[in-house]
Each structure stands twice: as structure tokens, then as C-alpha cells.
Design a protein around this motif. Structure first.
Motif, mmCIF file in Angstrom:
data_model
loop_
_atom_site.group_PDB
_atom_site.id
_atom_site.type_symbol
_atom_site.label_atom_id
_atom_site.label_comp_id
_atom_site.label_asym_id
_atom_site.label_seq_id
_atom_site.Cartn_x
_atom_site.Cartn_y
_atom_site.Cartn_z
ATOM 1 N N GLY A 189 0.840 -1.202 0.000
ATOM 2 C CA GLY A 189 0.000 0.000 0.000
ATOM 3 C C GLY A 189 0.862 1.234 0.000
ATOM 4 N N GLY A 190 0.265 2.331 -0.440
ATOM 5 C CA GLY A 190 1.020 3.558 -0.619
ATOM 6 C C GLY A 190 1.584 4.143 0.664
ATOM 7 N N ILE A 195 5.505 4.968 1.110
ATOM 8 C CA ILE A 195 6.033 6.317 1.361
ATOM 9 C C ILE A 195 6.830 6.348 2.670
ATOM 10 C CG2 ILE A 195 5.237 8.636 2.096
ATOM 11 C CD1 ILE A 195 5.385 8.343 -0.948
ATOM 12 N N TYR A 217 -0.383 7.178 8.766
ATOM 13 C CA TYR A 217 -1.748 6.676 8.850
ATOM 14 C C TYR A 217 -2.189 6.896 10.307
ATOM 15 C CZ TYR A 217 -5.437 3.938 6.493
ATOM 16 O OH TYR A 217 -6.581 3.524 5.865
ATOM 17 N N HIS A 226 -2.831 9.777 5.102
ATOM 18 C CA HIS A 226 -2.604 9.236 3.757
ATOM 19 C C HIS A 226 -3.862 9.172 2.906
ATOM 20 C CE1 HIS A 226 1.664 8.221 3.530
ATOM 21 N NE2 HIS A 226 1.590 8.171 4.846
ATOM 22 N N GLY A 227 -5.018 9.195 3.515
ATOM 23 C CA GLY A 227 -6.223 9.189 2.682
ATOM 24 C C GLY A 227 -7.339 8.368 3.283
ATOM 25 N N THR A 228 -7.218 7.049 3.140
ATOM 26 C CA THR A 228 -8.318 6.209 3.637
ATOM 27 C C THR A 228 -8.420 6.273 5.158
ATOM 28 O OG1 THR A 228 -6.765 4.380 3.337
ATOM 29 C CG2 THR A 228 -8.504 4.603 1.695
ATOM 30 N N VAL A 241 -1.033 14.270 2.356
ATOM 31 C CA VAL A 241 -0.276 13.998 1.127
ATOM 32 C C VAL A 241 -0.808 14.765 -0.094
ATOM 33 C CG1 VAL A 241 0.542 11.746 1.942
ATOM 34 C CG2 VAL A 241 -1.564 11.877 0.574
ATOM 35 N N ASN A 270 3.291 13.372 -1.806
ATOM 36 C CA ASN A 270 4.008 12.117 -1.991
ATOM 37 C C ASN A 270 5.110 12.309 -3.022
ATOM 38 O OD1 ASN A 270 2.717 10.594 -0.109
ATOM 39 N ND2 ASN A 270 1.186 9.784 -1.516
ATOM 40 N N ASN A 310 -4.501 -2.538 -4.571
ATOM 41 C CA ASN A 310 -4.814 -3.606 -3.620
ATOM 42 C C ASN A 310 -6.218 -4.184 -3.881
ATOM 43 O OD1 ASN A 310 -6.391 -1.510 -2.711
ATOM 44 N ND2 ASN A 310 -5.010 -1.000 -1.024
ATOM 45 N N VAL A 355 -12.687 0.673 -3.624
ATOM 46 C CA VAL A 355 -12.394 2.061 -3.995
ATOM 47 C C VAL A 355 -11.601 2.147 -5.309
ATOM 48 C CG1 VAL A 355 -10.264 2.204 -2.611
ATOM 49 C CG2 VAL A 355 -11.584 4.281 -3.012
ATOM 50 N N LYS A 356 -10.928 1.074 -5.679
ATOM 51 C CA LYS A 356 -10.072 1.083 -6.883
ATOM 52 C C LYS A 356 -10.859 0.850 -8.175
ATOM 53 C CE LYS A 356 -6.508 1.532 -4.217
ATOM 54 N NZ LYS A 356 -5.734 2.770 -4.143
ATOM 55 N N VAL A 416 -11.944 7.681 -5.662
ATOM 56 C CA VAL A 416 -11.162 8.849 -5.278
ATOM 57 C C VAL A 416 -9.837 8.339 -4.737
ATOM 58 C CG1 VAL A 416 -12.037 9.013 -2.903
ATOM 59 C CG2 VAL A 416 -11.291 11.070 -4.051
ATOM 60 N N GLY A 473 -2.590 8.952 -5.029
ATOM 61 C CA GLY A 473 -2.491 8.028 -6.175
ATOM 62 C C GLY A 473 -1.032 7.790 -6.530
#
Ligand code: GMT
Length: 376
Positions: free
Chosen positions: A12-13, A17, A92, A124-126, A154, A177, A207, A211-212, A282, A286
Motif C-alpha cells: 500500500g502507498g 512512502i 496513517y 494518507h487518505g483512507t 499527502v 508524496n 490492492n 475504492v479502486k 477517489v 495516487g
């Protein structure tokens, strides 16, 4: 500086990172301690100044599941005490920022607060948009943000979304990022490794979570392969893979779609790719798209989240509303069907990725840490 980095070790991102940041900081002479459940997936071979602490939570019959967040907090507190960490950087919000906060409280039992580490949390987002939006987690995420000494996001999108959802007391700084362009660069193509003869190569890396929008990736590719000779490489694994495999078989395009599973070294694959598809609902940033761009791969992505902050419309890729399968297919074909257009997009993608070079962002993180240490 002595820096602790707490992150998810999984594919995962955020883990990528965190690991790349730690490696770059270590190369610059900082001492880095990683805290994760297993060695972070991108860590690679031994690097100078890097120490890894794998978190093992106690199993006890009364505990139905091991209390990982508490074990993580205890380990951070222990290492911070003996190694005198200046900063603990949580990647996270959940559980890393909460565990760092708890670790500091544990440490304050042993030494004055002024001698304890600063907490930096990178959202990070989620952790905001999915975990933070869940009622069972939202107050914990708010606490993690407010109890951190410094918070970064990010992308500008994620900063704004966090402010909208949590109205935090702390300002949130955007540190984008990044990608190491000395590693993520187009290598001489080895299509033969995958037994690919001719045709274009479309790639997707994720992953495979809802969401992807994996089914959109397939639907776009299905339209593309009607017009041109093409193969789709799917890298990664996750809950939506089964449905995707079934659909591919039903459509009779199994010979053109390769499910490659989780792979650590993606540069050789990006080096033979002609286009990346990332039609997520979203993305806060990315990262996979930026890494593709660094390898000269134009991208077709969603016009949402962090993408508009680095994918330039009609320059290094195309952005479309999520679910716009027709539009994304047309854009993909417009890049793939004309060699001169592809070349222009590919060169623009490499140059745009250079603006997000690791060295630049690592300097921003270092300055951020120093400011917090000086303010203490
Ligand atoms: O995308 C995921 O599900 C994984 C998640 C993670 O924590 O690894 O990715 C998030 O963080 C990445 C690194 O900052 C971003 O590049 C991704 O856009 C972000 N994912 C989402 O916002 C869906």
C-alpha cells in the motif's frame, strides 16, 4: 535526528512512502527506527542507520484478538526511552498516531515531557475518508490529529477533506508524496519475460479494494482491446480480484489479461507499460500513478482527490469523472493509437514526476521535524 517511523508493512502507498522516507533519511545520516508488524515491504536490503522493530502483540486466552496498538505503543515508548528519539512519525492515523500518543504518555511516566519525542502524523487518505468516516473510529482519528505536534497530508485535497470532516485544532501542512526517479525510470523493456509479442501494454496496480474500481479497469480495457492489440497487466491482490477473474473469463479475454499478484519490484513492469489505468472512486494522492509517470507511462485517472494536483489534463494523462468508462476508453485509445502522441505524453510524464522527486520532499519533512523540535 533520531526518528521513529511507524507504518503499515503491507502492500500500500502509505507503507511505501513511510519506507522510502525512512531510507532516504537514513542515507542523509539520520538514525531511523521502523515500527511495523513485519519488515516494511519496500525496505530491501540492509541500509546504514536503519533499525526495524517488529511488533508482536501478546496472545492471551482472554484476548480474542491480540492488542496490536498497545504493543506498538509499548515498543515505541521503550525504543524512544533508550534511543532518545527526537521524533516519532506516524504514517496513517490509525493505529499509528494513537499508539505514538499513548507511547508518549508512557514515556512521561519516566522522564519530563520536554524530553519526550515530537509526534508527526501524516494522513494518507483512507485513514480519513474511509476509516475516519466510520462512526466507530472518527473520534479516535480526531484525537490522533489534535494530539499530534504536527500533521501533514499527502495532498491539498486530503488537507481540505480532513478540515471539512474534523475541523482540527492544528493546521495541516501539505507535503506531497514523492518518487525516487533514480529508481523509478524507464529501463530497457523486457517484454519477453512475460512472453509478450506485440501490441500495447496497459497496466493497473492496486490492492483490489472496492475504492479502486477494478471492474472499471476491465471494462475500459475490454473496449480498448476491441480496437487495438493490447494486454492488460494487473499487479496486486485483494478482495475484488475473484470477481474480476470471473468476468475476464466470461468475456473470453482471459488470454489478454494477466493477473500477476503482489510484486515488490514493479519498475520492470512499468518499463514495458504504455498506459496506466487508475479509475478509483477517489485517491487522496495516487502514488502508483506518479511512479508510473516517472517510468514514462501516461496515465488515465479519475478527476478527483489528489490527481488534479499532479496529472495534467491532456499533457501527461487524462482525468475523467469516476465511472466514465466511455471517456476513459477514448482517452486511452487516443494515447495508444498514435506513437507521436504517446511519445509526447511519456516525456511530459517523466518531467512532471521530477517535480515530486524524493530528495525535495525529504527536505520538506526534515524542515518540518526541525521546526517542531525547535518549538518544543
Ligand atoms: O489506496 C489504498 O487503499 C492504500 C492507502 C494506503 O494507506 O496505503 O493509500 C492511500 O495512501 C497512499 C499514499 O499516500 C495514496 O497514494 C493513496 O491515494 C491513498 N489511497 C486512497 O486515498 C484511496
Amino acid at each position: 535526528m533520531k526518528i521513529g517511523i511507524s507504518c503499515h508493512h503491507t502492500y500500500g502507498g502509505s507503507g511505501a512512502i513511510a519506507t522510502e522516507l525512512g531510507k532516504a533519511l537514513a542515507l542523509k545520516g539520520h538514525t531511523v527506527h521502523f515500527f511495523s508488524q513485519a519488515a516494511p515491504f519496500r525496505l530491501g536490503l540492509y541500509s546504514r542507520n536503519i533499525h526495524c522493530h517488529e511488533i508482536e502483540a501478546m496472545n492471551y486466552p482472554l484476548f480474542e484478538t491480540p492488542y496490536h496498538s498497545l504493543a506498538l505503543a509499548s515498543k515505541i515508548a521503550e525504543v524512544a526511552y533508550y534511543e532518545e528519539l527526537d521524533v516519532v512519525h506516524a504514517h496513517y492515523a490509525i493505529p499509528h498516531a494513537i499508539s505514538a500518543m499513548l507511547a508518549r504518555q508512557m514515556l512521561e511516566e519516566k522522564c519530563p515531557a520536554s524530553e519526550c519525542f515530537r509526534i508527526v502524523t501524516t494522513l494518507h487518505g483512507t485513514d480519513i475518508t474511509i476509516v475516519g468516516a466510520d462512526r466507530s473510529m472518527s473520534d479516535a482519528v480526531r484525537l490522533a490529529i489534535n494530539k499530534s505536534d504536527g500533521v501533514t497530508a499527502v495532498s491539498g485535497y486530503l488537507r481540505d477533506e480532513t478540515i471539512r470532516m474534523f475541523t482540527p485544532r492544528k493546521p495541516i501542512e501539505v507535503i506531497y508524496n514523492f518518487v525516487d526517479t533514480t529508481v523509478f525510470k524507464r529501463l530497457p523493456g523486457r517484454r519477453d519475460l512475460l512472453g509478450l509479442d506485440g501490441g500495447k501494454v496497459v497496466i493497473h496496480i492496486s490492492n483490489f479494494r472496492p475504492v479502486k474500481r477494478i471492474m472499471d479497469v476491465l471494462a475500459i480495457f475490454e473496449r480498448v482491446q476491441r480496437e487495438i492489440d493490447a494486454t492488460l497487466l494487473l499487479v496486486g491482490d485483494g478482495p475484488d480480484r475473484g470477481e474480476a477473474e470471473t468476468w475476464v473469463r466470461q468475456q473470453g479475454i482471459g488470454g489478454k489479461v494477466r493477473f500477476l499478484g503482489k510484486l515488490d519490484d514493479i519498475v520492470p513492469l512499468l518499463s514495458i507499460a504504455d498506459l496506466m489505468l487508475m479509475p478509483s472512486n477517489v485517491e487522496s494522492f495516487g502514488l502508483a500513478a506518479l511512479e508510473a509517470m516517472a517510468c514514462g507511462v501516461p496515465v488515465v485517472v479519475t478527476d478527483a482527490g489528489g490527481f488534479p494536483e499532479f496529472v495534467r489534463q491532456g499533457v501527461d494523462g487524462f482525468r475523467h469523472a469516476h465511472g466514465d468508462i466511455e471517456g476513459m476508453s477514448r482517452s486511452a485509445l487516443s494515447i495508444l493509437q498514435d506513437e507521436a502522441v504517446w511519445q509526447r505524453f511519456s516525456e511530459a510524464a517523466v518531467s512532471q514526476a521530477g517535480r515530486f522527486e524524493t530528495a525535495l520532499k525529504v527536505e520538506e519533512y526534515e524542515a518540518f521535524y526541525r521546526r517542531l523540535i525547535d518549538e518544543a
